[in-house]
Design a protein around this motif. Structure first.
Motif, PDB file in Angstrom:
ATOM      1  N   LEU A 132       0.721  -1.169  -0.144  1.00 50.09           N
ATOM      2  CA  LEU A 132      -0.006  -0.185  -0.068  1.00 50.09           C
ATOM      3  C   LEU A 132       0.838   1.116   0.078  1.00 50.09           C
ATOM      4  O   LEU A 132       0.781   2.123  -0.762  1.00 50.09           O
ATOM      5  N   LEU A 133       1.771   1.389   0.783  1.00 47.62           N
ATOM      6  CA  LEU A 133       2.962   2.490   0.704  1.00 47.62           C
ATOM      7  C   LEU A 133       3.518   2.751  -0.542  1.00 47.62           C
ATOM      8  O   LEU A 133       3.653   3.800  -0.919  1.00 47.62           O
ATOM      9  N   ALA A 134       3.849   1.582  -1.347  1.00 52.10           N
ATOM     10  CA  ALA A 134       4.461   1.677  -2.584  1.00 52.10           C
ATOM     11  C   ALA A 134       3.511   2.151  -3.583  1.00 52.10           C
ATOM     12  O   ALA A 134       3.928   3.011  -4.162  1.00 52.10           O
ATOM     13  N   ALA A 135       2.414   1.721  -3.411  1.00 55.51           N
ATOM     14  CA  ALA A 135       1.390   2.310  -4.526  1.00 55.51           C
ATOM     15  C   ALA A 135       0.861   3.708  -4.053  1.00 55.51           C
ATOM     16  O   ALA A 135       0.908   4.504  -4.945  1.00 55.51           O
ATOM     17  N   ILE A 136       1.103   4.124  -3.110  1.00 57.28           N
ATOM     18  CA  ILE A 136       0.857   5.711  -2.420  1.00 57.28           C
ATOM     19  C   ILE A 136       1.831   6.493  -2.803  1.00 57.28           C
ATOM     20  O   ILE A 136       1.734   7.585  -3.337  1.00 57.28           O
ATOM     21  N   GLN A 137       3.139   5.964  -2.771  1.00 55.10           N
ATOM     22  CA  GLN A 137       4.110   6.864  -2.827  1.00 55.10           C
ATOM     23  C   GLN A 137       4.368   6.946  -4.264  1.00 55.10           C
ATOM     24  O   GLN A 137       5.308   7.781  -4.945  1.00 55.10           O
TER      25      GLN A 137
END
Length: 138
Positions: A132-137
């Motif tokens: 999720l963090l990779a998708a957000i960033q």
């Protein structure tokens, strides 16, 4: 957006909570292996998880029951439930002479299995959050 994230992680949150409660019951069984007349207790994890997930989102804990007499056992009693999971007595192959039903081999195996599954759930949640963090960033 936040609601979808909460819903996506709700399963794992519920599973981890039930695993932690089951680990406490199994540890209690091991600690009371030499206690006369102690009956080994456990929860049916699959049934408890199904009940917990069937509850409406946002409701915390088991439903409150009305006590019509002072002699009734409170719903939050450790002998009745464990965080909403029905605690059951484990039927052993053979009880000890003193009435204790704890089989240390079974308890150790269940304890190790539950701990391993807890760790696997934590690892899975960590991987989901990292994705999720990779998708957000981006």
């Amino acid at each position: 957006m936040i609601g979808k994230l909460d819903e996506a992680l709700r399963f794992h949150e519920t599973a981890l909570s039930l695993r932690a409660q089951r680990q406490q019951l199994l540890a209690s069984n091991i600690a009371n292996a030499d206690t006369p007349n102690y009956k080994a207790r456990d929860v049916d994890f699959n049934a408890a998880l199904g009940q917990a997930l069937a509850r409406a989102p946002g409701t915390a804990g088991p439903a409150q029951l009305a006590r019509t007499q002072a002699s009734h056992i409170p719903a939050g009693s450790a002998t009745a439930t464990s965080g909403g999971a029905d605690v059951q007595y484990r039927t052993g192959q053979q009880n000890n002479i003193d009435g204790n039903s704890v089989d240390m081999d079974v308890e150790r195996n269940q304890f190790a299995d539950n701990a391993l599954r807890y760790e696997a759930s934590v690892t899975l949640i960590g991987a989901q959050i990292k994705n999720l963090l990779a998708a957000i960033q981006g």
